[in-house]
Design a protein around this motif. Structure first.
Motif, PDB file in Angstrom:
ATOM      1  N   UNK A  23      46.322  84.348  36.767  1.00 15.91           N
ATOM      2  CA  UNK A  23      45.955  85.132  35.701  1.00 15.91           C
ATOM      3  C   UNK A  23      44.982  86.390  35.814  1.00 15.91           C
ATOM      4  N   UNK A  24      44.274  85.970  37.409  1.00 16.24           N
ATOM      5  CA  UNK A  24      43.256  87.263  37.526  1.00 16.24           C
ATOM      6  C   UNK A  24      43.999  88.397  38.141  1.00 16.24           C
ATOM      7  N   UNK A  25      45.351  88.152  38.521  1.00 12.71           N
ATOM      8  CA  UNK A  25      46.260  89.479  39.090  1.00 12.71           C
ATOM      9  C   UNK A  25      46.698  90.122  38.056  1.00 12.71           C
ATOM     10  N   UNK A  26      47.075  89.540  37.028  1.00 12.97           N
ATOM     11  CA  UNK A  26      47.885  90.183  36.035  1.00 12.97           C
ATOM     12  C   UNK A  26      49.028  91.001  36.789  1.00 12.97           C
ATOM     13  N   UNK A  27      49.784  89.967  37.242  1.00  9.61           N
ATOM     14  CA  UNK A  27      51.066  90.538  38.054  1.00  9.61           C
ATOM     15  C   UNK A  27      52.304  89.847  37.428  1.00  9.61           C
ATOM     16  N   UNK A  28      53.363  90.405  37.617  1.00 10.30           N
ATOM     17  CA  UNK A  28      54.646  89.999  37.229  1.00 10.30           C
ATOM     18  C   UNK A  28      55.127  88.850  38.304  1.00 10.30           C
ATOM     19  N   UNK A  29      55.267  89.184  39.669  1.00  6.72           N
ATOM     20  CA  UNK A  29      55.542  88.275  40.470  1.00  6.72           C
ATOM     21  C   UNK A  29      54.388  88.002  41.562  1.00  6.72           C
ATOM     22  N   UNK A  30      54.083  86.796  41.910  1.00  6.01           N
ATOM     23  CA  UNK A  30      52.906  86.613  42.847  1.00  6.01           C
ATOM     24  C   UNK A  30      53.624  85.716  43.997  1.00  6.01           C
ATOM     25  N   UNK A  76      59.273  87.594  33.449  1.00  2.32           N
ATOM     26  CA  UNK A  76      60.101  87.998  34.864  1.00  2.32           C
ATOM     27  C   UNK A  76      60.832  86.879  35.337  1.00  2.32           C
ATOM     28  N   UNK A  77      61.230  86.146  34.671  1.00  4.53           N
ATOM     29  CA  UNK A  77      62.033  84.981  35.267  1.00  4.53           C
ATOM     30  C   UNK A  77      63.222  85.366  35.830  1.00  4.53           C
ATOM     31  N   UNK A  78      63.421  84.969  37.347  1.00  6.67           N
ATOM     32  CA  UNK A  78      64.452  85.440  37.995  1.00  6.67           C
ATOM     33  C   UNK A  78      65.856  84.933  37.594  1.00  6.67           C
ATOM     34  N   UNK A  79      66.820  85.624  37.819  1.00 11.56           N
ATOM     35  CA  UNK A  79      68.299  85.121  37.660  1.00 11.56           C
ATOM     36  C   UNK A  79      68.833  84.331  38.682  1.00 11.56           C
ATOM     37  N   UNK A  80      68.319  84.074  40.094  1.00 14.29           N
ATOM     38  CA  UNK A  80      68.813  83.399  41.025  1.00 14.29           C
ATOM     39  C   UNK A  80      67.370  83.219  42.167  1.00 14.29           C
ATOM     40  N   UNK A  81      67.555  82.018  42.657  1.00 14.45           N
ATOM     41  CA  UNK A  81      66.458  81.745  43.608  1.00 14.45           C
ATOM     42  C   UNK A  81      66.935  80.793  44.830  1.00 14.45           C
ATOM     43  N   UNK A  82      66.450  81.245  45.758  1.00 15.91           N
ATOM     44  CA  UNK A  82      67.070  80.288  47.222  1.00 15.91           C
ATOM     45  C   UNK A  82      65.895  80.144  47.989  1.00 15.91           C
ATOM     46  N   UNK A  83      65.827  78.922  48.608  1.00 13.12           N
ATOM     47  CA  UNK A  83      64.845  78.570  49.497  1.00 13.12           C
ATOM     48  C   UNK A  83      65.426  78.895  51.003  1.00 13.12           C
ATOM     49  N   UNK A  84      64.701  79.593  51.942  1.00 14.27           N
ATOM     50  CA  UNK A  84      65.086  79.970  53.291  1.00 14.27           C
ATOM     51  C   UNK A  84      65.926  81.142  53.343  1.00 14.27           C
ATOM     52  N   UNK A 310      63.803  89.484  31.973  1.00 13.04           N
ATOM     53  CA  UNK A 310      63.955  87.998  32.142  1.00 13.04           C
ATOM     54  C   UNK A 310      65.025  87.470  31.974  1.00 13.04           C
ATOM     55  N   UNK A 311      65.406  86.340  32.769  1.00 12.04           N
ATOM     56  CA  UNK A 311      66.754  85.601  32.814  1.00 12.04           C
ATOM     57  C   UNK A 311      66.417  84.674  31.630  1.00 12.04           C
ATOM     58  N   UNK A 312      67.238  84.247  30.851  1.00  8.28           N
ATOM     59  CA  UNK A 312      67.029  83.267  29.687  1.00  8.28           C
ATOM     60  C   UNK A 312      66.937  81.772  30.184  1.00  8.28           C
ATOM     61  N   UNK A 313      67.309  81.515  31.504  1.00  6.79           N
ATOM     62  CA  UNK A 313      67.230  80.313  32.092  1.00  6.79           C
ATOM     63  C   UNK A 313      66.680  80.262  33.523  1.00  6.79           C
ATOM     64  N   UNK A 314      65.714  79.428  33.981  1.00  6.03           N
ATOM     65  CA  UNK A 314      65.335  79.536  35.384  1.00  6.03           C
ATOM     66  C   UNK A 314      66.238  78.895  36.294  1.00  6.03           C
ATOM     67  N   UNK A 315      66.176  79.510  37.415  1.00  3.25           N
ATOM     68  CA  UNK A 315      67.215  78.962  38.589  1.00  3.25           C
ATOM     69  C   UNK A 315      67.001  77.490  38.836  1.00  3.25           C
ATOM     70  N   UNK A 316      67.846  76.724  39.501  1.00  3.58           N
ATOM     71  CA  UNK A 316      67.908  75.502  39.788  1.00  3.58           C
ATOM     72  C   UNK A 316      66.815  75.176  40.792  1.00  3.58           C
ATOM     73  N   UNK A 317      66.326  76.104  41.527  1.00  2.00           N
ATOM     74  CA  UNK A 317      65.315  75.936  42.455  1.00  2.00           C
ATOM     75  C   UNK A 317      64.032  75.602  41.802  1.00  2.00           C
ATOM     76  N   UNK A 318      63.753  76.122  40.542  1.00  5.56           N
ATOM     77  CA  UNK A 318      62.553  76.178  39.985  1.00  5.56           C
ATOM     78  C   UNK A 318      61.902  74.475  40.129  1.00  5.56           C
ATOM     79  N   UNK A 319      60.598  74.616  40.061  1.00  2.05           N
ATOM     80  CA  UNK A 319      59.874  73.241  40.107  1.00  2.05           C
ATOM     81  C   UNK A 319      60.157  72.477  39.015  1.00  2.05           C
ATOM     82  N   UNK A 320      60.214  73.100  38.001  1.00  5.00           N
ATOM     83  CA  UNK A 320      60.475  72.105  36.572  1.00  5.00           C
ATOM     84  C   UNK A 320      61.580  71.316  36.725  1.00  5.00           C
TER      85      UNK A 320
END
Length: 567
Positions: A23-30, A76-84, A310-320
């Motif tokens: 929260x201290x950064x007040x940024x969309x992507x950290x 600022x939820x992404x529409x896609x995410x990938x590890x590596x 923002x994307x309506x749904x988080x990508x499958x890689x999301x930790x939740x």
């Protein structure tokens, strides 16, 4: 839109909680690097932060090593995410765009380059001048070239090549790319605190790779007047130097061991690179944040004029969506149910939820006060049965039977054992109230006579005995108190003789007396050689001041002295 990158040197080091830091950064992507956490050690408080969705990259081979994470605000939820970077870690349909030409890499090499958890890719949408456009953010923690391990130098260069191939493959007419993180290379002499100490600075292979990766990488006051054919580089821009081309002493990393941050004796190895079209149309400013503590690196932020969709749904890689965290979150309506109904539901769900964490892991993730778990170590029961150890408040229905009080005559009984406390040493202290001096027949007769006296005298003696403390006895050989006192005095005198100050001084050698450095006349600090070689483990003294440039009078001097063996 605001983007932040920071090598945090361990995500579990945030003492005040990760949400407060974000929260201290007040940024969309950290984007953070060197999280030093594996999936098995990731707890729910770090993985699922209120108001954010997170994406982690883990090291597969070593625990507490490397690792990156990207936190995106829910707006600022992404529409896609990938590890590596290779696409090998992405499930079917989850890869972010094209992977580029990987023909120069073997399959084993690709797995090795992605096996240390050094990259996470997120893809976002924003409204641009020509409609909907795509922004891909590549969060990387590039390897360090260990001088003692030549194979790591090659590994670093191969990682650079793979990064460039993937980043350039994601570029397009309405597709922009940001590459940010710890690149682990200072590009130009202006980015290094003391470039004169580095041999062949410009010829370093990592710096030559940066020359080919960056457009307009040469620092030149007349760069704006030069055409593209006269400017070196590729398809990305060092955004900090784009806005601050000649600013000196702009460093992002300092040696914590030598205290070099106090004298700003560091390097700039944390960057925000962006595609040329995005820099020209959307970037407003880029700055470093050396005032932010908590790591041997400092954050770097960039401000853009575009607004993410923002994307309506988080990508499958999301930790939740991880199985160990799925099903653990509760809706607000859950807290509005009556207490009686909650108790009835809890009876049916006493066992662990399918796919949830084990009970031990759950207790670690919850607050001890909330979970009702006593985190303090149990105190020893001193040999008492479990039922006699204090366990807090008892239930109203539990009846306790008081322990019968011993008779006064038990303290005047003659000793059963033939071992004298003077001869038993330490055992006399362990024996407790059963040990006493050898009693005579007269002592026994006196005790019987005392017991047969009037009840008033007997009651008075009993009250005085209950209120007494272990003190020096008035009569020799009268009760157990004298035996215990003698044993205690004997043990104390024995400890002082055997384990006194002189004994410990003879066994343990304290640290050697620090000398005074010649330049400042101040006590030096003791260091130990940790580098492999014939001096490994040797100790030496250096100036206690922080490391700095030789021209800085506040920096440490060049005093050095080995500690002689045996001191």
């Amino acid at each position: 839109m605001r983007v932040v990158t920071w090598n945090i040197n361990g995500i579990r080091a945030f003492k005040n909680g990760i949400k407060k830091v974000l929260d201290s950064f007040d940024a969309d992507i950290i984007c953070v690097q060197e999280t030093k956490v594996t999936r098995e050690l990731l707890d729910e408080r770090t993985a699922i932060v209120d108001g954010y969705n997170s994406y982690f990259g883990f090291s597969r081979g070593r625990s507490g090593y490397s690792g990156v994470a990207t936190f995106c605000k829910d707006t600022a939820t992404p529409c896609a995410a990938e590890e590596g970077l290779t696409g090998l870690l992405a499930n079917h349909g989850e890869a972010v765009g094209r992977c580029g030409d990987q023909s120069a890499f073997s399959n084993e090499e690709l797995q090795s380059l992605d096996g240390e958890g050094r990259a996470v890719i997120t893809q976002h949408k924003f409204r641009g001048a020509e409609g909907s456009e795509t922004l891909t953010v590549i969060n990387v923690y590039c390897p360090r070239a260990d001088p003692e391990k030549p194979e790591r130098k090659l590994f670093k260069l191969r990682f650079y090549k793979l990064l460039q191939s993937r980043a350039e493959a994601l570029l397009g007419p309405q597709s922009h790319v940001i590459v940010l993180g710890d690149i682990n290379t200072s590009h130009r002499p202006i980015d290094h605190c003391d470039p004169n100490d580095v041999d062949n600075f410009e010829d370093n292979p990592s710096r030559r790779w940066l020359d080919g990766f960056l457009f307009g990488s040469m620092v030149n006051e007349n760069a704006d007047e030069m055409d593209d054919s006269e400017i070196s580089g590729g398809k990305f821009v060092d955004t900090f130097r784009h806005f601050h081309s000649t600013r000196p002493n702009a460093f992002t990393c300092w040696s914590a061991r030598t205290g070099a941050r106090q004298t700003n004796y560091g390097t700039r190895i944390d960057y925000i690179f962006a595609s040329r079209a995005l820099v020209s149309t959307s970037f407003l400013n880029v700055e470093i944040m050396p005032e932010v503590d908590g790591s041997d690196h400092c954050p770097v932020w960039a401000q853009l004029s575009c607004t993410l969709t923002p994307s309506p749904r988080c990508p499958a890689l999301c930790t939740r969506y991880m199985p160990e965290f799925a099903g653990r979150q509760q809706k607000l309506s859950r807290f509005l149910v009556k207490v009686s109904e909650q108790r009835e539901v809890s009876k049916d769900t006493e066992g662990p939820l399918p796919g949830s964490q084990e009970a031990g892991e759950i207790s670690e993730n919850l607050s001890p006060l909330v979970a009702g778990i006593n985190t303090a170590k149990k105190r020893p029961s001193d040999g008492l049965p479990e039922s006699s150890v204090f366990k807090g408040k008892r239930s109203k229905h539990v009846k306790t039977v008081p322990k019968p009080q011993g008779s006064l005559l038990a303290f005047f009984k003659p000793k059963q054992s033939s071992v004298d406390p003077e001869e038993s040493g330490l055992d006399s202290e362990r024996s407790g109230p059963e040990i006493s001096h050898k009693g005579t027949q007269n002592d026994v007769n006196d005790c019987n006579a005392m017991h047969s006296m009037q009840p008033e005298w007997h009651t008075k003696v009993k009250e005085e005995t209950n209120n007494c403390r272990v003190t020096e006895p008035k009569a020799e050989g009268s009760c157990q108190d004298q035996s215990q006192s003698n044993a205690t005095v004997y043990q104390e005198s024995r400890d002082k003789k055997v384990m006194g100050p002189d004994f410990w001084k003879a066994v343990l050698h304290g640290p050697p007396q620090p000398p005074l450095c010649k330049a400042h006349g101040e006590p030096c600090v003791l260091r130990t050689v940790k580098k492999a070689g014939h001096n490994l483990g040797r100790q030496f003294f250096v100036c206690a001041r922080p490391q700095g440039h030789a021209s800085n009078p506040q920096a440490r001097c060049n005093f050095f002295a080995w500690v002689e063996k045996g001191k």
